[in-house]
Write a protein that holds these residues in place. Sequence first.
Motif, PDB file in Angstrom:
ATOM      1  N   TYR A  42       0.843  -1.197   0.000  1.00 21.36           N
ATOM      2  CA  TYR A  42       0.000   0.000   0.000  1.00 21.36           C
ATOM      3  C   TYR A  42       0.880   1.249   0.000  1.00 21.36           C
ATOM      4  O   TYR A  42       2.070   1.192   0.318  1.00 21.36           O
ATOM      5  CB  TYR A  42      -0.891   0.031   1.250  1.00 21.36           C
ATOM      6  CG  TYR A  42      -1.846  -1.139   1.368  1.00 21.36           C
ATOM      7  CD1 TYR A  42      -3.152  -1.041   0.916  1.00 21.36           C
ATOM      8  CD2 TYR A  42      -1.420  -2.342   1.937  1.00 21.36           C
ATOM      9  CE1 TYR A  42      -4.042  -2.106   1.039  1.00 21.36           C
ATOM     10  CE2 TYR A  42      -2.304  -3.413   2.053  1.00 21.36           C
ATOM     11  CZ  TYR A  42      -3.608  -3.288   1.591  1.00 21.36           C
ATOM     12  OH  TYR A  42      -4.460  -4.346   1.700  1.00 21.36           O
ATOM     13  N   HIS A  43       0.265   2.385  -0.339  1.00 23.36           N
ATOM     14  CA  HIS A  43       0.977   3.656  -0.186  1.00 23.36           C
ATOM     15  C   HIS A  43       1.212   3.912   1.307  1.00 23.36           C
ATOM     16  O   HIS A  43       0.566   3.306   2.169  1.00 23.36           O
ATOM     17  CB  HIS A  43       0.188   4.811  -0.822  1.00 23.36           C
ATOM     18  CG  HIS A  43      -1.047   5.199  -0.068  1.00 23.36           C
ATOM     19  ND1 HIS A  43      -1.012   5.940   1.105  1.00 23.36           N
ATOM     20  CD2 HIS A  43      -2.365   4.945  -0.304  1.00 23.36           C
ATOM     21  CE1 HIS A  43      -2.238   6.125   1.548  1.00 23.36           C
ATOM     22  NE2 HIS A  43      -3.083   5.531   0.713  1.00 23.36           N
ATOM     23  N   TYR A  50      -7.099   6.808   0.520  1.00 25.39           N
ATOM     24  CA  TYR A  50      -7.170   5.721  -0.467  1.00 25.39           C
ATOM     25  C   TYR A  50      -6.731   4.412   0.178  1.00 25.39           C
ATOM     26  O   TYR A  50      -5.622   4.322   0.722  1.00 25.39           O
ATOM     27  CB  TYR A  50      -6.270   6.055  -1.653  1.00 25.39           C
ATOM     28  CG  TYR A  50      -6.395   5.115  -2.828  1.00 25.39           C
ATOM     29  CD1 TYR A  50      -7.402   5.285  -3.779  1.00 25.39           C
ATOM     30  CD2 TYR A  50      -5.506   4.056  -2.991  1.00 25.39           C
ATOM     31  CE1 TYR A  50      -7.514   4.424  -4.852  1.00 25.39           C
ATOM     32  CE2 TYR A  50      -5.612   3.191  -4.072  1.00 25.39           C
ATOM     33  CZ  TYR A  50      -6.612   3.378  -4.998  1.00 25.39           C
ATOM     34  OH  TYR A  50      -6.717   2.523  -6.071  1.00 25.39           O
ATOM     35  N   ASN A  54      -1.434  -1.143  -4.017  1.00 29.77           N
ATOM     36  CA  ASN A  54      -0.828  -0.613  -5.242  1.00 29.77           C
ATOM     37  C   ASN A  54       0.193  -1.566  -5.832  1.00 29.77           C
ATOM     38  O   ASN A  54       1.118  -1.156  -6.532  1.00 29.77           O
ATOM     39  CB  ASN A  54      -0.187   0.758  -4.973  1.00 29.77           C
ATOM     40  CG  ASN A  54       0.945   0.688  -3.953  1.00 29.77           C
ATOM     41  OD1 ASN A  54       1.455  -0.382  -3.639  1.00 29.77           O
ATOM     42  ND2 ASN A  54       1.357   1.838  -3.440  1.00 29.77           N
ATOM     43  N   ASP A  55       0.035  -2.853  -5.538  1.00 22.55           N
ATOM     44  CA  ASP A  55       0.991  -3.849  -6.024  1.00 22.55           C
ATOM     45  C   ASP A  55       0.635  -4.320  -7.429  1.00 22.55           C
ATOM     46  O   ASP A  55      -0.278  -3.785  -8.070  1.00 22.55           O
ATOM     47  CB  ASP A  55       1.058  -5.026  -5.037  1.00 22.55           C
ATOM     48  CG  ASP A  55      -0.322  -5.540  -4.643  1.00 22.55           C
ATOM     49  OD1 ASP A  55      -1.275  -5.356  -5.427  1.00 22.55           O
ATOM     50  OD2 ASP A  55      -0.459  -6.118  -3.547  1.00 22.55           O
ATOM     51  N   GLU A  58      -3.037  -5.322  -8.200  1.00 19.26           N
ATOM     52  CA  GLU A  58      -3.942  -4.194  -8.341  1.00 19.26           C
ATOM     53  C   GLU A  58      -3.693  -3.450  -9.656  1.00 19.26           C
ATOM     54  O   GLU A  58      -4.649  -3.003 -10.309  1.00 19.26           O
ATOM     55  CB  GLU A  58      -3.788  -3.242  -7.157  1.00 19.26           C
ATOM     56  CG  GLU A  58      -4.608  -1.959  -7.256  1.00 19.26           C
ATOM     57  CD  GLU A  58      -6.111  -2.156  -7.249  1.00 19.26           C
ATOM     58  OE1 GLU A  58      -6.827  -1.153  -7.424  1.00 19.26           O
ATOM     59  OE2 GLU A  58      -6.581  -3.301  -7.054  1.00 19.26           O
ATOM     60  N   CYS A  59      -2.452  -3.324 -10.061  1.00 18.46           N
ATOM     61  CA  CYS A  59      -2.156  -2.681 -11.348  1.00 18.46           C
ATOM     62  C   CYS A  59      -2.770  -3.466 -12.508  1.00 18.46           C
ATOM     63  O   CYS A  59      -3.284  -2.877 -13.462  1.00 18.46           O
ATOM     64  CB  CYS A  59      -0.650  -2.535 -11.530  1.00 18.46           C
ATOM     65  SG  CYS A  59       0.090  -1.238 -10.502  1.00 18.46           S
ATOM     66  N   GLY A  98      -3.017   6.038 -11.358  1.00 21.47           N
ATOM     67  CA  GLY A  98      -2.981   4.609 -11.043  1.00 21.47           C
ATOM     68  C   GLY A  98      -1.839   3.909 -11.753  1.00 21.47           C
ATOM     69  O   GLY A  98      -0.675   4.297 -11.649  1.00 21.47           O
ATOM     70  N   ASP A 119      -0.016  10.533  -9.348  1.00 22.58           N
ATOM     71  CA  ASP A 119      -0.658   9.604  -8.414  1.00 22.58           C
ATOM     72  C   ASP A 119       0.054   9.672  -7.075  1.00 22.58           C
ATOM     73  O   ASP A 119       1.213  10.090  -6.983  1.00 22.58           O
ATOM     74  CB  ASP A 119      -0.613   8.170  -8.959  1.00 22.58           C
ATOM     75  CG  ASP A 119      -1.657   7.278  -8.298  1.00 22.58           C
ATOM     76  OD1 ASP A 119      -2.789   7.219  -8.811  1.00 22.58           O
ATOM     77  OD2 ASP A 119      -1.349   6.650  -7.275  1.00 22.58           O
ATOM     78  N   SER A 121       0.920   7.109  -5.489  1.00 21.73           N
ATOM     79  CA  SER A 121       1.886   6.009  -5.505  1.00 21.73           C
ATOM     80  C   SER A 121       2.638   5.996  -6.826  1.00 21.73           C
ATOM     81  O   SER A 121       2.029   6.090  -7.891  1.00 21.73           O
ATOM     82  CB  SER A 121       1.179   4.655  -5.320  1.00 21.73           C
ATOM     83  OG  SER A 121       0.533   4.580  -4.069  1.00 21.73           O
ATOM     84  N   VAL A 123       3.932   3.808  -9.105  1.00 19.98           N
ATOM     85  CA  VAL A 123       3.923   2.405  -9.524  1.00 19.98           C
ATOM     86  C   VAL A 123       3.829   2.280 -11.040  1.00 19.98           C
ATOM     87  O   VAL A 123       3.667   1.186 -11.560  1.00 19.98           O
ATOM     88  CB  VAL A 123       2.752   1.646  -8.861  1.00 19.98           C
ATOM     89  CG1 VAL A 123       2.898   1.626  -7.355  1.00 19.98           C
ATOM     90  CG2 VAL A 123       1.410   2.262  -9.259  1.00 19.98           C
TER      91      VAL A 123
END
Length: 320
Positions: A42-43, A50, A54-55, A58-59, A98, A119, A121, A123
């Motif tokens: 996670y962030h 949120y 965000n790994d 999830e992407c 995202g 974003d 994060s 990522v």
Amino acid sequence: MGICIGKIKISRPLPNPEEMILTPNNSSNNSDQFRFADGRRYHNVESATYFLPNDSEECDRLHLQHSMERFIWQSNFSSPVENLLNQDGTMVLDSGTGAGSWVLEMAAKYTKSKFIGMDISQVQPEENKPPNVEFIQGNLLERLPFDDNTFDFIFQRFLFVGIPADKWPSVINELVRILKPGGYLELVENDLHYETMGPASRKLIEAFTILFHEHGLNPSACYKIQNYLEENDQLHNVHYEQKKHLDEQSIAKVCKLLAEDYSSALANVKPKLMNKVNVSSDEYDRLVKEMEKETIELESFNPHFRAYAQKNFVKLKLQV
């Protein structure tokens, strides 16, 4: 004075290379950027609401979601900016980018425009990205790192999972600040609830709704985005579009994508949601599979909405 990256001016200086937050593509590990819980990443921004991971899993879901949204709307945007995007020097911001799906696809098509994906994060892929793309870190709940009147077009999608219900007006104000006069701001949201739901779907979505409220989020923000734009005195020419029903040729495909998207999202929040539905881990997995089946068989569809507006032009005062 800010620092220029390409044609975009950042209103605060960038850190030294040794101090910069590392992206996932870097081999080094930086424990400050991310936090880990229940095997998910996670962030690590305390002020952000949120709650999704965000790994890589999830992407993957976000890439799928982007493809589904493009199919539902048969376009990547509704604002009348097609001609603008084909002009040299047009500046575009994807707020809450995202995994960067929208930015990367748009940049490949509109090569004369400069696209910034922002974003909380970092990522997004840094390798093999188009030369007209930059990804930066930014928190919508704070002042954004851009000067006034920077962007010609700002696009934001599905931030109802990150913007607290009482923060929407201030977020809109900040986006309008960095939008050029005459530029367009577009918001895209959907309803968390299906119009037709089976028992498993209803149970899981009701629990998901509780999770939203616990984080101060409005799961029905899609019904307010038009008002948010209309209430901002720097915006005019507000338009609102909705997709509540699809034709017979499209609904079957979309529902399969929706089933995959929703089941992936529910798997991603399993540690947070399992206790709310008061079931075991195996029973939770069974409910998710049952919801996936219900979505396809009942042709369940959640309404989708787009709203866009134009920033007022600067009025010049004539000297008499």
